[in-house]
Design an enzyme around this catalytic site. Sequence first.
Site, PDB file in Angstrom:
ATOM      1  N   LYS A 192       0.817  -1.216   0.000  1.00  0.00           N
ATOM      2  CA  LYS A 192       0.000   0.000   0.000  1.00  0.00           C
ATOM      3  C   LYS A 192       0.852   1.269   0.000  1.00  0.00           C
ATOM      4  O   LYS A 192       2.056   1.244   0.229  1.00  0.00           O
ATOM      5  CB  LYS A 192      -0.966  -0.019   1.182  1.00  0.00           C
ATOM      6  CG  LYS A 192      -2.102  -1.017   0.982  1.00  0.00           C
ATOM      7  CD  LYS A 192      -3.157  -0.930   2.053  1.00  0.00           C
ATOM      8  CE  LYS A 192      -4.337  -1.862   1.720  1.00  0.00           C
ATOM      9  NZ  LYS A 192      -5.358  -1.850   2.778  1.00  0.00           N
ATOM     10  N   ARG A 240      -3.161  -9.834   5.629  1.00  0.00           N
ATOM     11  CA  ARG A 240      -3.655  -9.992   4.259  1.00  0.00           C
ATOM     12  C   ARG A 240      -2.563  -9.505   3.312  1.00  0.00           C
ATOM     13  O   ARG A 240      -2.203  -8.325   3.336  1.00  0.00           O
ATOM     14  CB  ARG A 240      -4.947  -9.189   4.080  1.00  0.00           C
ATOM     15  CG  ARG A 240      -5.615  -9.316   2.723  1.00  0.00           C
ATOM     16  CD  ARG A 240      -6.920  -8.517   2.700  1.00  0.00           C
ATOM     17  NE  ARG A 240      -7.611  -8.654   1.428  1.00  0.00           N
ATOM     18  CZ  ARG A 240      -7.418  -7.872   0.376  1.00  0.00           C
ATOM     19  NH1 ARG A 240      -6.526  -6.886   0.451  1.00  0.00           N
ATOM     20  NH2 ARG A 240      -8.088  -8.063  -0.748  1.00  0.00           N
TER      21      ARG A 240
END
Length: 278
Positions: A224, A258
């Site tokens: 991210k 995740r």
Amino acid sequence: MRHFLQCGRYGFALDATPLVMGILNVTPDSFSDGGRFQSLEFAISRAEEMAADGADLIDVGGESSRPGSPAVPLDEEMRRVMPALYALRGLGKALSVDTCKPQVMREAIIAGADMINDINAFRAPGAIAAVADSGCGLCVMHMQSTPATMQQNPDYGDVVADVIAFLAERAAALVAAGIDRKRICVDPGFGFGKTVEHNFALLRATGRIEQELGLPVLAGLSRKSMIGAVTGRPVGQRLAGSLAGALAAVAHGAKIVRVHDVAETVDALKVWHAANIG
């Protein structure tokens, strides 16, 4: 605090090595893999690879939630997700479906999904009803605004307190519908309507989130922008930063991570567990 997550056909004790959830995007516009696994053949191959690499869960998503992304029509999301889900039922791993649409939730459960991972925290009309009687695991995520607008000046009074209050309210709504708390985990929503500073404040507060809610925390930091902001690396060069983020999340108390890079994360967690637990 001891945690157990009831996830469809699977029951996970969350007191030792954290679970690894592998990301399988069956979309043409994912921020990190550019739609490489959109075709069913490639999606199945990638899922099998992640299972062999040690993933505990495979999270199938048919709608991109990258910043600025538009909503996907129901029929298109179903077309993307359902063939993959049916094809993966014999994989021997828990299957999660990343969706906020109640209709997709219902069909996914029929197809054998073990978890529903909802970035909208089951707020859509009919979402709670769609999952209440299924027995599948439920991941409740915090997001400010929508993917199309969430990164347009996100603002909080106290980001940690605000996120905890939101997740507590949504978990209470699920429990009020008769859902066992053992089916619920929570996700602070890194990158979903947060600045870099917000994201790292939430990362540091992972243990507080778990303690105050009494629910296991799922952390999704893989590749991210918060990783890129610290390292200066583009998406395709964020493996080392993502591994550091996963280990930091676990060190702060996350029970599920995740990730895109399953094999590397599994290895990193094995070393972390050996060093810290013995």
